[in-house]
Design a protein around this motif. Structure first.
Motif, PDB file in Angstrom:
ATOM      1  N   LEU A  81      40.368  40.198  50.810  1.00 27.63           N
ATOM      2  CA  LEU A  81      38.983  39.759  50.612  1.00 27.63           C
ATOM      3  C   LEU A  81      38.007  40.914  50.792  1.00 27.63           C
ATOM      4  CD1 LEU A  81      39.195  36.363  52.516  1.00 27.63           C
ATOM      5  CD2 LEU A  81      39.064  36.689  50.036  1.00 27.63           C
ATOM      6  N   MET A  82      38.311  41.828  51.696  1.00 28.89           N
ATOM      7  CA  MET A  82      37.486  43.025  51.850  1.00 28.89           C
ATOM      8  C   MET A  82      37.499  43.867  50.586  1.00 28.89           C
ATOM      9  SD  MET A  82      38.759  44.198  55.631  1.00 28.89           S
ATOM     10  CE  MET A  82      38.073  45.863  55.451  1.00 28.89           C
ATOM     11  N   GLN A  83      38.690  44.049  50.020  1.00 31.77           N
ATOM     12  CA  GLN A  83      38.816  44.826  48.791  1.00 31.77           C
ATOM     13  C   GLN A  83      38.040  44.157  47.666  1.00 31.77           C
ATOM     14  OE1 GLN A  83      42.848  45.238  47.392  1.00 31.77           O
ATOM     15  NE2 GLN A  83      42.378  47.057  46.196  1.00 31.77           N
ATOM     16  N   GLU A  84      38.110  42.841  47.593  1.00 32.66           N
ATOM     17  CA  GLU A  84      37.380  42.103  46.571  1.00 32.66           C
ATOM     18  C   GLU A  84      35.874  42.289  46.744  1.00 32.66           C
ATOM     19  OE1 GLU A  84      36.843  38.964  43.537  1.00 32.66           O
ATOM     20  OE2 GLU A  84      38.142  40.670  43.941  1.00 32.66           O
ATOM     21  N   GLU A  85      35.405  42.232  47.984  1.00 35.49           N
ATOM     22  CA  GLU A  85      33.978  42.425  48.264  1.00 35.49           C
ATOM     23  C   GLU A  85      33.531  43.831  47.909  1.00 35.49           C
ATOM     24  OE1 GLU A  85      30.077  41.786  49.753  1.00 35.49           O
ATOM     25  OE2 GLU A  85      31.666  40.386  49.213  1.00 35.49           O
ATOM     26  N   ALA A  86      34.319  44.828  48.289  1.00 35.75           N
ATOM     27  CA  ALA A  86      33.958  46.220  48.016  1.00 35.75           C
ATOM     28  C   ALA A  86      34.024  46.531  46.519  1.00 35.75           C
ATOM     29  CB  ALA A  86      34.893  47.164  48.782  1.00 35.75           C
ATOM     30  N   THR A  87      34.952  45.900  45.814  1.00 35.08           N
ATOM     31  CA  THR A  87      35.082  46.137  44.370  1.00 35.08           C
ATOM     32  C   THR A  87      33.861  45.646  43.618  1.00 35.08           C
ATOM     33  OG1 THR A  87      37.495  45.994  44.473  1.00 35.08           O
ATOM     34  CG2 THR A  87      36.471  45.593  42.329  1.00 35.08           C
ATOM     35  N   GLY A  88      33.356  44.477  43.996  1.00 32.12           N
ATOM     36  CA  GLY A  88      32.182  43.931  43.340  1.00 32.12           C
ATOM     37  C   GLY A  88      32.428  43.658  41.864  1.00 32.12           C
ATOM     38  N   LEU A  89      31.365  43.303  41.159  1.00 33.26           N
ATOM     39  CA  LEU A  89      31.458  43.050  39.729  1.00 33.26           C
ATOM     40  C   LEU A  89      31.105  44.310  38.953  1.00 33.26           C
ATOM     41  CD1 LEU A  89      29.790  39.532  39.543  1.00 33.26           C
ATOM     42  CD2 LEU A  89      32.192  40.060  39.090  1.00 33.26           C
ATOM     43  N   PRO A  90      31.722  44.537  37.803  1.00 34.34           N
ATOM     44  CA  PRO A  90      31.385  45.721  37.015  1.00 34.34           C
ATOM     45  C   PRO A  90      29.969  45.610  36.460  1.00 34.34           C
ATOM     46  CG  PRO A  90      32.814  44.255  35.764  1.00 34.34           C
ATOM     47  CD  PRO A  90      32.746  43.701  37.152  1.00 34.34           C
TER      48      PRO A  90
END
Length: 310
Positions: A81-90
């Motif tokens: 979930l951290m990785q998902e948050e840091a990745t964000g939307l393009p």
């Protein structure tokens, strides 16, 4: 095969897609999966991924670790979930250039920027294809960048993986040098000059002729961007392939080389064994030269001491 709604999703992935059940007990309002993830990202941004633990996150939020487990049941889920948050939307700007090449160049730069913003993401183990909403959005925009090309979907995905692979390696190297600069106070030029000096001291033309020639040419002091060069040449190759498809050439098969017959396999095995023997001999030669240099240094030091005693 599971039917719709029957797939047993890991809790972390279910949380990322917003289809996991909320806990029935525990602190209300003040606590949420979103707050837990935000706190964990803050810790990782300031102290690195290794500093993230349930206890550390709970302490930052003012709760006990057990209260967190009602929301995120495992650290692996939290990291996902951290990785998902840091990745964000393009950003939508990726698809603004008129050409597929311009879009992929922008995709590459955005990926690198994101890695440098959250360098700890580079330390997250790769356990398979990302199956979270934001990661899917980046993959989708990469495929969309190639939508007007004659590439098949397999080929488009391969190109996207090529670009994201370039970005991953670029981010890892730059993030590493940035960390060294922060910890030592050195500037980029200072680090480059130190590395150049070390190579010049340790690498000889006898043992490493091509590397020594590159050192003498100043390759480690060159200020050009080697990563941008590699991306550009990779895109040149993709452009040439797209051009061949537009001229009517057939798509390449997934297997790059045909299977070799038994005789070729046997010859290849003998070649590998011979190459291994050459490497062993080269290693022995390097060890002998290292011993020779050490002996020469010791002899020079003894001579220096003898002269100073006279």
């Amino acid at each position: 095969m599971s039917g719709p709604g029957e797939l047993d999703l890991p809790r972390g992935i279910a949380l990322a897609w917003g289809i996991a059940a909320d806990p029935q007990r525990g602190p209300k309002r003040e606590m949420s999966v979103e707050r837990i993830v935000e706190a964990a990202v803050e810790i990782a941004d300031s102290e690195g991924l290794a500093a993230v633990s349930m206890a550390a996150v709970a302490s930052r939020l003012g709760y006990t670790p057990m209260s967190l487990y009602r929301y995120v049941s495992a650290k692996d889920d939290l990291v996902l979930l951290m990785q998902e948050e840091a990745t964000g939307l393009p950003p939508a700007s990726i698809l603004e250039p008129d050409t597929w090449r311009g879009r992929l160049e922008l995709l590459y730069r955005e990926f690198v920027t994101n890695y440098l913003r959250h360098p700890w993401v580079l330390d997250v183990p790769i356990n398979g294809s990302p199956t979270t909403p934001n990661s899917a959005a980046w993959m989708d925009v990469g495929l969309s960048a190639l939508g007007a090309t004659p590439l098949s979907y397999d080929e488009r995905l391969s190109v996207v993986l090529l670009i994201t692979g370039h970005a991953y390696w670029t981010g890892r190297v730059i993030a590493g040098y940035t960390r060294v600069q922060r910890e030592t106070g050195q500037e980029t030029g200072d680090i480059a000059r130190r590395e150049d000096a070390l190579y010049r001291e340790l690498v000889t033309a006898d043992a490493y002729p091509q590397l020594r020639a590159a050192i003498d040419a100043g390759v480690f002091l060159d200020e050009s961007d080697p990563f941008a060069f590699a991306v550009a040449r990779s895109l040149d190759g993709i452009a040439a392939y797209i051009g061949s498809l537009e001229q009517g050439a057939a798509h390449e098969e997934g297997q790059m080389w045909p299977a070799a017959p038994d005789a070729e396999l046997a010859a290849d095995k003998k070649l590998r064994e011979a190459q291994r023997g050459v490497r062993d001999a080269e290693r022995a030669l390097r060890d002998a030269r290292r011993h020779e240099r050490q002996t020469a240094r010791e002899a020079a030091e003894r001579l220096r001491r003898t002269r100073s005693d006279l």
